[in-house]
Design an enzyme around this catalytic site. Structure first.
Site, PDB file in Angstrom:
ATOM      1  N   HIS A  71       9.673  -6.161  -6.161  1.00  0.00           N
ATOM      2  CA  HIS A  71       9.793  -7.146  -5.233  1.00  0.00           C
ATOM      3  C   HIS A  71       8.792  -8.103  -5.195  1.00  0.00           C
ATOM      4  O   HIS A  71       7.692  -7.843  -5.527  1.00  0.00           O
ATOM      5  CB  HIS A  71       9.997  -6.602  -3.909  1.00  0.00           C
ATOM      6  CG  HIS A  71       9.001  -5.655  -3.461  1.00  0.00           C
ATOM      7  ND1 HIS A  71       7.964  -6.392  -2.644  1.00  0.00           N
ATOM      8  CD2 HIS A  71       8.553  -4.340  -3.477  1.00  0.00           C
ATOM      9  CE1 HIS A  71       6.893  -5.632  -2.228  1.00  0.00           C
ATOM     10  NE2 HIS A  71       7.253  -4.371  -2.915  1.00  0.00           N
ATOM     11  N   ASP A  73       8.365 -10.210  -2.221  1.00  0.00           N
ATOM     12  CA  ASP A  73       7.612 -10.632  -0.883  1.00  0.00           C
ATOM     13  C   ASP A  73       6.537  -9.730  -0.780  1.00  0.00           C
ATOM     14  O   ASP A  73       6.358  -8.767  -1.447  1.00  0.00           O
ATOM     15  CB  ASP A  73       8.773 -10.159   0.079  1.00  0.00           C
ATOM     16  CG  ASP A  73       9.305  -8.895   0.182  1.00  0.00           C
ATOM     17  OD1 ASP A  73       9.593  -8.324  -0.913  1.00  0.00           O
ATOM     18  OD2 ASP A  73       9.407  -8.331   1.401  1.00  0.00           O
ATOM     19  N   ASP A 104       0.636  -4.094  -4.231  1.00  0.00           N
ATOM     20  CA  ASP A 104       2.007  -4.061  -3.648  1.00  0.00           C
ATOM     21  C   ASP A 104       2.654  -5.291  -3.624  1.00  0.00           C
ATOM     22  O   ASP A 104       3.016  -5.775  -2.740  1.00  0.00           O
ATOM     23  CB  ASP A 104       2.121  -3.410  -2.420  1.00  0.00           C
ATOM     24  CG  ASP A 104       3.385  -3.041  -1.822  1.00  0.00           C
ATOM     25  OD1 ASP A 104       4.483  -3.040  -2.690  1.00  0.00           O
ATOM     26  OD2 ASP A 104       3.401  -2.794  -0.764  1.00  0.00           O
ATOM     27  N   GLU A 136      11.795  -6.839   0.520  1.00  0.00           N
ATOM     28  CA  GLU A 136      11.684  -5.305   0.326  1.00  0.00           C
ATOM     29  C   GLU A 136      11.085  -4.641   1.499  1.00  0.00           C
ATOM     30  O   GLU A 136      11.116  -3.603   2.199  1.00  0.00           O
ATOM     31  CB  GLU A 136      10.887  -4.977  -0.968  1.00  0.00           C
ATOM     32  CG  GLU A 136      10.954  -3.315  -1.283  1.00  0.00           C
ATOM     33  CD  GLU A 136       9.777  -2.529  -0.686  1.00  0.00           C
ATOM     34  OE1 GLU A 136       9.917  -1.339  -0.737  1.00  0.00           O
ATOM     35  OE2 GLU A 136       8.587  -3.603  -0.035  1.00  0.00           O
ATOM     36  N   GLU A 137      10.046  -5.636   1.772  1.00  0.00           N
ATOM     37  CA  GLU A 137       9.027  -4.894   3.028  1.00  0.00           C
ATOM     38  C   GLU A 137       9.727  -5.217   4.352  1.00  0.00           C
ATOM     39  O   GLU A 137       9.096  -4.521   5.432  1.00  0.00           O
ATOM     40  CB  GLU A 137       7.590  -5.894   3.071  1.00  0.00           C
ATOM     41  CG  GLU A 137       7.247  -5.884   1.903  1.00  0.00           C
ATOM     42  CD  GLU A 137       6.138  -4.663   1.556  1.00  0.00           C
ATOM     43  OE1 GLU A 137       6.344  -3.670   2.362  1.00  0.00           O
ATOM     44  OE2 GLU A 137       5.560  -4.678   0.620  1.00  0.00           O
ATOM     45  N   GLU A 167       6.785   0.513  -7.888  1.00  0.00           N
ATOM     46  CA  GLU A 167       5.664   0.555  -6.711  1.00  0.00           C
ATOM     47  C   GLU A 167       4.541   1.325  -7.420  1.00  0.00           C
ATOM     48  O   GLU A 167       4.490   1.901  -8.241  1.00  0.00           O
ATOM     49  CB  GLU A 167       6.412   0.985  -5.800  1.00  0.00           C
ATOM     50  CG  GLU A 167       7.574   0.555  -5.046  1.00  0.00           C
ATOM     51  CD  GLU A 167       6.998  -0.775  -3.913  1.00  0.00           C
ATOM     52  OE1 GLU A 167       5.764  -0.740  -3.861  1.00  0.00           O
ATOM     53  OE2 GLU A 167       7.836  -1.391  -3.345  1.00  0.00           O
ATOM     54  N   HIS A 348      -1.137  -3.412   1.693  1.00  0.00           N
ATOM     55  CA  HIS A 348      -1.143  -3.586   2.882  1.00  0.00           C
ATOM     56  C   HIS A 348      -2.450  -3.794   3.713  1.00  0.00           C
ATOM     57  O   HIS A 348      -2.437  -3.678   5.037  1.00  0.00           O
ATOM     58  CB  HIS A 348      -0.003  -2.848   3.710  1.00  0.00           C
ATOM     59  CG  HIS A 348       1.575  -2.763   3.092  1.00  0.00           C
ATOM     60  ND1 HIS A 348       2.539  -2.137   4.199  1.00  0.00           N
ATOM     61  CD2 HIS A 348       1.904  -3.217   2.235  1.00  0.00           C
ATOM     62  CE1 HIS A 348       3.478  -2.408   3.310  1.00  0.00           C
ATOM     63  NE2 HIS A 348       3.343  -2.989   2.156  1.00  0.00           N
TER      64      HIS A 348
END
Length: 376
Positions: A71, A73, A104, A136-137, A167, A348
């Site tokens: 992903h 984003d 990520d 995705e987030e 991931e 994150h």
């Protein structure tokens, strides 16, 4: 091009989920075309009217092959730790590359692209698919659009393509992860000055519902039927949130919102739990809104694909993880694992980074997969 250089380019795009990811998708599409991929572009508009873009690309002939999923984003970085460089200004320091999305999961995508470069202009006898989703987030919106609209995704399903969700797993093979299910329950009241009789406190109708949710929470934590010891923690991690959105203590709350999310595992009777929440809300005159319904991912650990992955990854045993991925939407792919560079503990965070050694290993390992499934 080395993965670290590709990653610098990708980090420089501030593709936070609340904004459009079209600029980074345009860049990735060009990177794929340079590498002889045909590229399918899938656009949608999110609930806030923001344009989002997912890409599905293919190189090679025939059926089957390998599908890699990423992903583009990233989560916000408003609390970034270093004033000397922003979250979208990649900086290399002490064997790490810092920047939002480095772990990520732009680092993984960089490794996949660098792995393709290992083979130069060679023709692939079986296809390599690279999918890059939006959102995705924040709810897997891009993955949903791929499933519903992509011709190449449908080709993967019909061809029995083996799938890799890239991931971060520190390049350990993950054969299963939890899904996500959730609902928003709303109580309506009427705002007024709390010294008068004119208001209707929305929290009062919510309180008995919350008491029932506490009982259900306790049940999911203790009853063996909601337990799966393949995971840590082995429960559905029932999570209850509450907010009345009242701006002052002397205003009667006009609404009360309860958010309920849990992480179903393989074998969890998700519809039964959701229905119990719905029925409780209706008994107390509350609104019920289903907010998420993503299935767990599970490929049997003794399956031929997982055994092959362990051999290629030079690992003794596959494992599970408690977080979710776009794989919740890709359940039609029957051979699917999570396998990527970087450590989920760095995702994150306010100082997100990926080890350069993981980028090197990730490139090498993804090249091995391409050789096995697209050239071997």
């Amino acid at each position: 091009m080395p993965a670290v250089d590709l990653l610098r380019e990708l980090i420089a795009f501030p593709s936070v989920s609340r904004d459009s990811n079209a600029p980074i998708s345009d860049h990735v599409a060009e990177l794929l075309r340079r590498r002889r991929f045909e590229v399918e572009r899938i656009e949608f508009v999110d609930a806030l009217g923001v344009k989002k873009v997912s890409l599905v690309a293919k190189r090679g002939a025939g059926r089957g092959g390998l599908g890699y999923f990423a992903h583009t984003d990233v989560v916000p970085a408003d609390d970034w730790f270093d004033a000397a460089h922003g979250p979208f200004d990649p900086v290399e320091r002490d064997g790490r590359l810092y920047g939002r999305g480095s772990c990520d999961m732009k680092g993984s995508l960089a490794c996949a692209l660098a792995a393709v470069d290992v083979f130069g202009e060679r023709d692939f006898s079986r296809p390599l698919y690279i999918t890059c989703t939006a959102d995705e987030e924040v709810g897997f919106g891009g993955a949903k659009s791929v499933v519903n609209e992509s011709t190449l995704y449908r080709e993967m399903v019909l061809g029995g393509t083996r799938g890799i969700i890239g991931e971060p797993t520190r390049l350990e093979v993950v054969y299963a992860h939890k899904g996500v299910a959730g609902a928003h329950v709303v109580s309506r009241g009427r705002a007024a000055h709390s010294s008068t009789r004119e208001g209707l406190n929305a929290n009062l109708a919510m309180i008995p519902f919350l008491a029932e949710m506490k009982v259900l929470y306790d049940e999911t934590e203790t009853d063996p039927r909601w337990r799966n010891d393949e995971f840590d923690p082995p429960t559905v991690s029932w999570n209850i949130g509450i907010n009345d959105h009242t701006r002052a203590v002397n205003i009667t709350p006009p609404q009360s919102v309860c958010t309920i999310y849990f992480r179903p595992m393989p074998g969890t009777d998700t519809p039964a739990l959701v229905e119990r929440v719905r029925n409780s809300a209706q008994r107390h005159g509350l609104e019920f809104h289903l907010a998420a319904d993503g299935a767990a991912v599970y490929t049997p650990p003794d399956s031929p694909f997982v055994r092959e992955m362990l051999e290629l990854a030079e690992r003794a045993q596959a494992r599970t993880v408690a977080y979710g991925t776009d794989g919740t939407e890709f359940h039609e792919l029957k051979q699917l694992v999570v396998y990527g560079p970087g450590d989920i503990a760095q995702a994150h965070t306010k100082d997100e980074w990926i080890a350069l050694e993981q980028l090197e290993q990730g490139t090498r390992q993804y090249a091995r997969l391409i050789e096995r499934y697209c050239l071997g």
